[in-house]
Every structure is written in structure tokens, then in C-alpha cells.
Design an enzyme around this catalytic site. Structure first.
Site, PDB file in Angstrom:
ATOM      1  CG  HIS A   1      -2.102  -0.696   0.928  1.00 23.27           C
ATOM      2  ND1 HIS A   1      -3.334  -0.260   0.506  1.00 23.27           N
ATOM      3  CD2 HIS A   1      -2.399  -2.161   0.762  1.00 23.27           C
ATOM      4  CE1 HIS A   1      -4.137  -1.241   0.219  1.00 23.27           C
ATOM      5  NE2 HIS A   1      -3.904  -2.540   0.734  1.00 23.27           N
TER       6      HIS A   1
ATOM      7  CD  GLU B   1     -21.758  18.548 -11.036  1.00 24.70           C
ATOM      8  OE1 GLU B   1     -22.522  19.470 -11.429  1.00 24.70           O
ATOM      9  OE2 GLU B   1     -20.417  18.636 -11.250  1.00 24.70           O
TER      10      GLU B   1
END
Length: 616
Positions: free
Chosen positions: A146, A604
Site C-alpha cells: 500500500h 456529477e
């Protein structure tokens, strides 16, 4: 005679009473054992669900790394105790509380995965980096899978930094990612215990790993190495070295495998005033270095920062290909042990390998090691031995999947290198739950995640169910249901055992599958009443869409500007051989900007994706 008869009667009564008590005890014991066995079965099933879904997400990340790499190449700016933490600050504080702070007499090895998933990754990094500066010989930070900017885009660290530092977040991310790629790949204790994040393979070569210029691999998932630049010279100054290519000396201290540049040595702590002055000077030097690094990064042109191959003339010693180096690092960061002999591709995670006890034995014998310590896998008790106690897995993030799901642990090694374990639960709520309550809570969370996964594959499930429904009755057997679900999700779960939690009991042993899928849709449908088919696609692709959104959002503001959108589509149009005029792109971006504020937010972006799917 009467007295003797009375004694016999009392004896028989006492004997009968004891016999009844014994039978009752046996029944209670039998019931309790069955109860514990059922709880253990539920716990194991729950664990399998969480782990399968987690690894499936990692597999998706790696499968899409070519597409993400394409975007990254064109849109991103330039740029002894053992444990891993995954952004959970409470675990780090608890470890320090139990074991004490790092000091000249107390060494620590933190074995990667400091960030992502938890909400306080940045705070953990600040603490660890501070201790690394103060005690460079006692604090060691290994790189995990990670510590990779591609993984950070998906699992939360990039978002965390940009939310906490809205003005300078972009520069901070650049510096952190530069530090990540310089982190050591392994630490060696007394030349006998090897600490790595993931694992090994049958091709692991510690001599090669020692000489690899690991700073070139800013993302292991991408398999690309970045170009040499003046930035590399500046980065190496963090270790107080003036030469461009810093190789560790062979006679250095044996507390660390020389896969890392050695930190500059701290002065004696006998003189506290001198030590305090040294700390202030060291910190100031690092601040100045960071400023120079950012200035260099900011002044670079927008040309690609990564090259597909490392020049062989840049390598010291034997000439290894970039592919060989990348494979070495990928195996170290992503591999897992398996009980079977041999070494196979890790298809579950999508990267690294599975290595067996024979592979472990060969590596230990080759390098004269006693055992390996690794992390990378969540364990219920916080640690686990395998390969005849030659491989030890340590996982320090407690309550990783859900409150009560697992303990955290760290291991202490003394001069005899015998491991001693400390386990803990950092969440107070977990201490108040009974075993049944804890399992029920974790089980509920796991099945909720599994139902979301099933819903996200509704279309594929219907198609597969129909292949078993030859007569178009709308019903399939429960056995076929289990087979079909596994063929679609490929999670390797015991679906027949999980069925009672996912499917209502039926009289005739068949399932009306469309009604079952409709029930799943009712659970997942949002307040906006989005059509199930559209919501299914968004559920299945949300993580990928969010990663793509963050890549296009070059300044990590949380919004895609019209300019960023314009650059994206100009690139796509040339890559896909599609003619798009500037006016056409402007019309497109204006249609996606629903609230007309001049930017595209993530909602959006999702809505545009939903509308495109709806029009098909």
C-alpha cells in the site's frame, strides 16, 4: 434391618442423583461444544466473505492497472518490534502505550501498509517519520504493497491527504510518494530473521534486491520505472550522502538487510543538550530538503515522468532487465504463503505468488536464516505461524473488517530471537461484546457486503440462472443456485453453507430467482429511485470510477475543472482515433456540469455515467 434398608435407599437415591447430575453435565457440555462449533463455523464463513471480497477488489485493481497506467502517464504531475497499521492510529498509540516509545534502547520495525483504509494514515506517517529522524538506527520502516500511489488512489490515502491539506495537499502527496519508493524492501535482524511485507517466490534473490535502485519503482502495480533526474540526487541527501549512487557498505551494522541506504548516525545521547541541538538541525535539514524537492518537481515540464525500461548502463553489477527487477519487488510486496509445496501465481490477489514450505526452506537454507516474518494478511488472533513455524504472519490493525472481527498483535524478539506476542483490541466497544454478539455483528456486516456484491452482478447472475432454467419456469434448484453464483462471482465461498443467510427457505427446494434478485435490489436502491440495472452498474464500477476521477483530477481538488476535462478528452480522441472538436468537448463538459458551477464533482461524474448507460 430397617436401618440397613434406609441406608441402601439413601445410597441409591444419592447414586441416582449423581448419575442425573453427570448426565446433565454431559448434555450441557455437548450442547456447549455444538454451540461453540456453530459459532466457529459462522466466524470462519464470515472471515472467508470479508477476505474474498477484499482480495477480489485488489485483483480488480491489478487487472485494470494497464488502463490506470495509461491515464497516470498522461494526467498525473511529476513527481525490534514488527507490525503494520493500515491507517489506524489507535493501534499505534496502544502499541506505544504497552511497549514504550522508540528510543536508543528500544528498536522498532514497522512492516509496511501504514496507510489506506483507516482514517488517520497521515497522522501515522508523521509520527513514524518523526521517530525515524530522531532515531534512524532504532526505527525501521519497510515498504508494503500500500506504499504505492496507484493503490493509494483506490483505497483512500490520496483522498485523505487532499481533504486534510486543501492548499498544499498536492505537494505533500508528491513528497510522500517519493519517500515511499525509497523505503527498504526488507529488514534483517542479526543476519537470522528476515522481515518482508508480503512474501517470497522461487526466484527471490536477496542479492539482486540489495542492488536494485528501488526508488525508480514509484508504483509496483504499474511495473514502470521512472527516469533518472536531479530529483534522485536530492532524495539521497536525506541520508546525509553526497554521492549520486549510494550503495551501503558491506561492514555496516547487522540490524538491517542492506536493501536500504543507511541513515546518518545520531550522536551519543549522553549529552542531552548536544542531542537536542542535533535533532533540531536534522529536522531543519529535512525541511529544507523537502522544499528543494518540491521546487524541483514544480519546475519540471509536463513530459512523462516514467520510462518503460531502466537503462542497463545505469545498473551496478550484473545487468538485470527492468522486468526482472519489477518481478522481484512485486513478489516481496504481494505474495502469500500456502500449505502446498511449490510456487504458483497468486490469482486471488492478482499479483505476486503463493509460496509453499519447500520454497521457504530453500530461501532459509540459501541465506542461512532461521525464519521469516511477514504481514499482508489479516489474522483473527493478530498473528499466525505456518510452514513448520518458519513463516510468521503479524497483523497489527485490530478490528480490520468490523469491530470485533480480529485482534491486533505485535511480536517482540529478544537476543535469543524467540518471538513473544502481545495481542490487543484498540476499540473499547469490542471489549464489551460477548463472543456471540461479536460474531453476530461481524457476520451482519459481512453478509451486507456480500449482498452488495451479488446485486452488482445481477445481469450476469440472471444470464447464468437461465442456463439452468431450461424450461423457462423462472425457478432453479438451490444446488444450481450455489453453482451459478460461484461461477459469476468466483469468490471461492461455501455458498451452500451461506445459502440460509441469503435465500429464504423454500418448500420444494427451488428458488424463484428473479424475485430473489428484486429483493436484493430493494435493499440497495437509493432514495433517488435509480433503476436497478443502472444502480447495479454503478455499484460494480464505483471503485474504478472513483480511481479514474482522481487520476483526471490532476490537482486533487476533488473537482474536475473544464481544462482538466478538455485535456482528458483531447488525449482520448487521439488515442481512440475519434475526431472531437473543441466546441464538441466544451458542449460535453457543460452538459455534465449539472449545477453549472464550472467544475465536475464526483456525483456529477457518476450521474453522467448513469445517463450514458440509460441511453444505451
Amino acid at each position: 434391618m430397617g436401618s440397613s434398608s434406609s441406608v441402601n435407599a439413601n445410597y441409591k437415591y444419592s447414586l441416582q442423583k449423581s448419575e442425573n447430575a453427570f448426565k446433565a453435565a454431559v448434555l450441557i457440555q455437548r450442547w456447549y461444544r455444538r454451540h461453540v462449533a456453530r459459532l466457529e463455523m459462522r466466524r470462519r464463513c464470515t472471515w472467508r466473505i470479508f477476505q474474498s471480497i477484499e482480495y477480489a477488489c485488489e485483483q480488480d485493481q491489478i487487472k485494470l492497472h494497464n488502463f490506470f497506467s495509461y491515464l497516470m502517464d498522461h494526467f498525473t504531475p511529476s513527481s525490534s518490534k514488527e507490525r503494520d497499521l493500515h491507517g489506524q492510529l489507535d493501534d499505534l498509540f496502544l502499541i506505544f502505550y504497552k511497549n514504550g516509545l522508540p528510543s536508543p534502547s528500544k528498536s522498532y520495525v514497522f512492516n509496511g501498509d501504514f496507510v489506506d483504509r483507516g482514517k488517520q494514515s497521515l497522522e501515522i506517517l508523521i509520527i513514524l517519520f518523526t521517530f525515524l529522524l530522531i532515531y534512524p538506527k532504532e526505527v525501521h520502516l519497510n515498504r508494503g504493497n500500500h506504499e504505492d500511489h496507484m493503490v493509494n488512489l483506490r483505497y483512500g490515502f490520496t483522498k485523505e491527504v487532499m481533504q486534510k491539506y486543501k492548499v498544499h495537499g498536492k505537494k505533500i502527496l508528491k513528497m510522500i510518494h517519493n519517500v515511499f519508493c525509497w523505503l527498504p524492501l526488507a529488514t534483517l535482524i542479526d543476519q537470522k530473521v528476515l522481515i518482508i511485507h508480503g512474501g517470497i517466490s522461487d526466484t527471490t534473490d536477496l542479492d539482486m534486491l540489495e542492488k536494485i535502485k528501488r526508488n525508480k519503482f514509484i508504483s509496483v502495480l504499474r511495473g514502470k520505472a521512472r527516469k533518472e533526474s536531479n530529483t534522485n540526487v536530492e532524495i539521497q541527501e536525506i541520508n546525509g550522502e553526497s554521492k549520486v549512487e549510494a550503495e551501503p557498505a558491506a561492514n555496516e551494522a547487522e540490524t538491517s538487510l542492506p536493501l536500504q541506504p543507511r541513515p546518518s548516525q545520531a550522536p551519543s545521547t549522553a549529552n542531552k543538550l548536544e542531542f537536542s541541538r542535533w535533532v533540531r538541525q536534522t529536522v531543519q535539514e529535512q525541511i529544507e530538503w523537502c522544499r528543494r524537492l518540491v521546487d524541483i518537481s514544480e519546475s519540471e515540464e509536463d513530459e512523462p515522468t516514467y520510462s518503460s525500461m531502466v537503462s542497463l548502463t545505469d545498473l551496478d553489477g550484473p545487468c538485470w532487465t527492468r522486468q526482472e527487477e519489477w518481478k522481484q519487488i512485486l513478489d516481496i510486496l504481494w505474495s502469500d504463503p500456502m500449505p502446498q509445496e511449490g510456487c504458483t501465481v497468486n490469482t486471488v490477489r492478482g499479483g505476486g505468488c503463493y509460496f509453499g514450505p519447500d520454497v521457504t526452506g530453500k530461501i532459509l537454507e540459501k541465506y542461512n536464516l532461521q525464519f521469516l516474518i511477514r504481514s499482508h494478511e489479516c489474522k483473527q488472533e493478530g498473528y499466525e505461524f505456518c510452514h513448520n513455524r518458519k513463516v510468521l504472519t503479524i497483523f497489527s490493525a485490530s478490528n480490520y473488517y468490523e469491530i470485533g472481527s480480529n485482534r491486533g498483535a505485535y511480536v517482540k524478539l529478544g537476543p535469543d530471537l524467540v518471538p513473544h506476542f502481545v495481542q490487543y483490541q484498540a476499540n473499547k466497544t469490542a471489549h464489551t461484546l460477548t463472543m456471540t454478539q461479536r460474531i453476530s455483528r461481524v457476520e451482519e456486516s459481512a453478509f451486507r457486503a456480500l449482498r452488495e456484491k451479488l446485486f452488482a452482478h445481477t445481469s450476469a447472475l440472471i444470464s447464468t440462472f437461465k442456463t439452468y432454467d431450461k424450461d423457462n419456469t423462472g425457478r432453479i434448484t438451490l444446488s444450481n443456485w450455489a453453482t451459478a453464483v460461484e461461477s459469476v462471482l468466483q469468490l471461492g465461498l461455501p455458498w451452500r453453507m451461506l445459502r440460509p443467510q441469503l435465500v429464504r427457505s423454500t418448500v420444494d427446494g427451488t428458488l424463484e430467482y428473479k424475485g430473489w434478485l428484486d429483493d436484493l435490489a430493494l435493499e440497495q436502491r437509493s432514495q433517488e429511485h435509480i433503476q436497478s440495472s443502472l444502480l447495479e452498474v454503478i455499484y460494480r464500477n464505483r471503485s474504478n470510477l472513483e480511481t479514474i476521477f482522481r487520476i483526471i483530477d490532476r490537482d486533487h481538488s476533488g473537482l474536475i475543472s473544464f481544462e482538466e476535462f478538455h485535456q482528458t478528452w483531447k488525449l482520448f480522441s487521439s488515442h481512440m482515433n475519434i475526431e472531437l472538436t473543441d466546441d464538441g468537448i466544451n458542449d460535453l463538459v457543460c452538459s455534465i456540469d449539472f449545477n453549472k458551477d464550472g467544475n465536475i464533482d464526483f456525483n456529477e461524474f457518476l450521474e453522467a455515467f448513469r445517463l450514458v448507460r440509460q441511453s444505451q
